[in-house]
Design a protein around this motif. Structure first.
Motif, short mmCIF file in Angstrom:
data_model
loop_
_atom_site.label_atom_id
_atom_site.label_comp_id
_atom_site.label_asym_id
_atom_site.label_seq_id
_atom_site.Cartn_x
_atom_site.Cartn_y
_atom_site.Cartn_z
N ARG A 1 1.30 7.90 11.63
CA ARG A 1 2.84 7.52 11.39
C ARG A 1 2.80 5.95 11.93
NH1 ARG A 1 6.41 12.34 13.92
NH2 ARG A 1 5.01 13.91 13.43
N VAL A 2 3.28 5.05 11.06
CA VAL A 2 3.77 3.56 11.64
C VAL A 2 4.66 3.83 10.62
CG1 VAL A 2 1.37 3.06 11.92
CG2 VAL A 2 1.83 3.18 9.88
N PHE B 1 8.50 2.48 10.24
CA PHE B 1 9.60 1.68 10.83
C PHE B 1 8.51 0.59 12.00
CE2 PHE B 1 12.17 4.81 9.57
CZ PHE B 1 13.17 4.34 8.79
N SER B 2 7.60 -0.05 11.07
CA SER B 2 6.76 -0.94 12.28
C SER B 2 7.20 -2.83 11.71
CB SER B 2 5.82 -0.70 12.13
OG SER B 2 4.92 1.01 12.79
N ARG B 3 7.17 -2.32 9.95
CA ARG B 3 7.69 -3.69 10.06
C ARG B 3 6.49 -4.41 9.44
NH1 ARG B 3 12.54 -6.83 12.35
NH2 ARG B 3 13.95 -5.43 12.28
N LEU B 4 5.54 -3.40 8.99
CA LEU B 4 4.23 -3.31 8.55
C LEU B 4 4.22 -4.03 7.60
CD1 LEU B 4 2.30 0.01 9.73
CD2 LEU B 4 2.91 -2.55 11.01
N GLY B 5 3.52 -4.94 6.82
CA GLY B 5 3.13 -5.52 5.26
C GLY B 5 1.59 -5.14 4.63
N GLY B 6 1.13 -6.29 3.48
CA GLY B 6 0.26 -5.96 3.34
C GLY B 6 -0.28 -4.40 2.22
N LYS B 7 -1.65 -4.68 2.40
CA LYS B 7 -1.74 -3.47 1.50
C LYS B 7 -2.33 -1.97 2.37
CE LYS B 7 -6.47 -4.40 0.76
NZ LYS B 7 -7.45 -5.12 -0.60
N LEU C 1 -9.07 7.51 3.14
CA LEU C 1 -10.08 8.64 2.83
C LEU C 1 -11.02 9.12 3.36
CD1 LEU C 1 -10.61 7.21 -0.79
CD2 LEU C 1 -8.93 9.36 -0.34
N ASP C 2 -11.49 8.45 4.25
CA ASP C 2 -12.09 9.27 5.87
C ASP C 2 -11.90 9.76 6.97
OD1 ASP C 2 -14.75 7.68 4.56
OD2 ASP C 2 -13.89 5.28 5.61
N LEU C 3 -10.27 9.89 7.06
CA LEU C 3 -9.49 10.42 8.00
C LEU C 3 -9.59 11.90 6.68
CD1 LEU C 3 -6.61 8.05 8.77
CD2 LEU C 3 -9.25 8.75 9.79
N LYS C 4 -10.73 12.72 6.62
CA LYS C 4 -10.73 14.00 6.05
C LYS C 4 -9.33 14.77 6.56
CE LYS C 4 -14.61 12.69 3.79
NZ LYS C 4 -13.95 12.01 2.50
N TYR C 5 -9.59 15.05 7.49
CA TYR C 5 -8.02 15.96 8.10
C TYR C 5 -6.95 15.77 8.57
CZ TYR C 5 -12.93 18.49 9.24
OH TYR C 5 -14.01 18.09 8.63
N LEU C 6 -6.55 14.64 8.06
CA LEU C 6 -5.22 14.21 8.28
C LEU C 6 -4.18 15.03 6.89
CD1 LEU C 6 -3.95 11.56 8.98
CD2 LEU C 6 -3.56 10.56 6.88
N LYS C 7 -3.36 15.63 7.94
CA LYS C 7 -2.32 16.05 7.19
C LYS C 7 -1.18 15.48 7.62
CE LYS C 7 -3.93 20.64 9.68
NZ LYS C 7 -4.43 20.78 7.99
N TYR C 8 -0.73 14.54 8.55
CA TYR C 8 0.67 13.79 8.14
C TYR C 8 0.01 12.03 8.07
CZ TYR C 8 5.22 13.59 10.32
OH TYR C 8 7.25 13.40 10.39
N LEU C 9 0.67 11.87 7.01
CA LEU C 9 0.68 10.57 6.91
C LEU C 9 2.13 9.84 6.83
CD1 LEU C 9 0.07 7.97 6.44
CD2 LEU C 9 -1.13 8.71 3.86
N ASP C 10 2.91 8.80 7.39
CA ASP C 10 4.28 8.45 7.36
C ASP C 10 3.97 6.88 7.18
OD1 ASP C 10 6.86 7.61 8.09
OD2 ASP C 10 7.46 8.78 9.05
N THR D 1 -0.03 17.64 4.36
CA THR D 1 1.32 18.34 4.02
C THR D 1 2.42 18.50 4.66
OG1 THR D 1 1.11 19.04 7.30
CG2 THR D 1 -0.90 20.83 5.43
N HIS D 2 2.32 16.86 5.28
CA HIS D 2 3.55 16.27 5.06
C HIS D 2 3.25 14.63 4.94
CE1 HIS D 2 7.42 15.13 6.78
NE2 HIS D 2 6.46 13.48 7.08
N LEU D 3 4.18 13.94 4.23
CA LEU D 3 4.00 12.43 3.21
C LEU D 3 5.60 11.80 2.98
CD1 LEU D 3 1.81 10.10 1.77
CD2 LEU D 3 2.13 11.78 -0.88
N ASP D 4 5.06 10.90 3.79
CA ASP D 4 6.26 10.20 3.46
C ASP D 4 5.44 8.68 3.10
OD1 ASP D 4 9.40 8.50 3.63
OD2 ASP D 4 9.10 9.71 5.70
N LEU D 5 6.22 8.12 1.79
CA LEU D 5 5.84 7.23 1.68
C LEU D 5 6.85 5.83 0.84
CD1 LEU D 5 3.19 7.87 -0.37
CD2 LEU D 5 3.59 6.81 1.13
#
Length: 194
Positions: free
Chosen positions: A79-80, A82-88, A94-103, A125-129
């Motif tokens: 979960r990153v 509202f961190s004002r991150l940029g870049g790419k 893809l190496d986080l094979k068990y990742l369920k929640y990505l924000d 199971t949760h994806l916020d883009l």
């Protein structure tokens, strides 16, 4: 010593080596391969607010925005938002094979397109883009375990087909606020599948 006793002793040693004791609490240490994946992810980001400053120690399970499984020590959540991150966005995720929640939402990606490789994170199971731009990659339709998907708050989305949505068989919530569907010729057919 019997074989079963030797196996028990070895399993006990392996278990103890996978955890550390601090102040009487048991803390799970992250897996080295997943720690390296997160560091590669970080190196491609611009972090003007220094929000990822905790991402330098040995235990990635203690880093800001990271949650690990207490038993397996695999990274489950990133979960990153509202961190004002940029870049790419580095494909090391893809190496986080068990990742369920990505924000990755509401950062300053300057309208970069959602990377198509995100459609290969099959455990999600949760994806916020929200906050990305460009065309929605059809590979997101591969995320059949997804319960939550947020692609909203972007006025610059280009949607010509929603056929990819037919693969989201577990979806319970979807946000697409601000997305222009006027060129999506198949939205009615896709909605009727659910």
């Amino acid at each position: 010593m019997e074989n079963s006793s030797v196996v028990f002793v070895l399993l006990t040693i392996a278990t103890i080596s996978a955890i550390s004791f601090s102040n009487g609490n048991i803390d799970v240490l992250c897996r080295e391969s997943e720690r390296q994946a997160l560091l590669r992810f970080k190196q491609d980001l611009k972090d003007p607010m220094n929000r990822l400053s905790t991402w330098d120690g040995g235990d990635c399970c203690s880093w800001m925005g990271i949650t690990c499984d207490n038993l397996t020590s695999h990274v489950l959540e990133l979960r990153v938002d509202f961190s004002r991150l940029g870049g790419k966005i580095n494909p090391s995720l893809l190496d986080l094979k068990y990742l369920k929640y990505l924000d990755l939402s509401e950062n300053n990606y300057e309208g970069i397109q959602i990377p198509s490789f995100i459609g290969s994170l099959k455990s999600l199971t949760h994806l916020d883009l929200s906050g990305f731009g460009g065309k929605i990659p059809h590979q997101l339709g591969n995320l059949s375990n997804l319960h939550y998907l947020n692609l909203g708050d972007c006025n610059f989305w280009k949607v010509e087909s929603l056929q990819w949505m037919s693969g989201l068989s577990s979806l319970q919530y979807m946000e697409m606020t601000g997305i222009d569907l006027s060129k999506a010729f198949d939205w009615l057919q896709v909605v009727n599948i659910w």
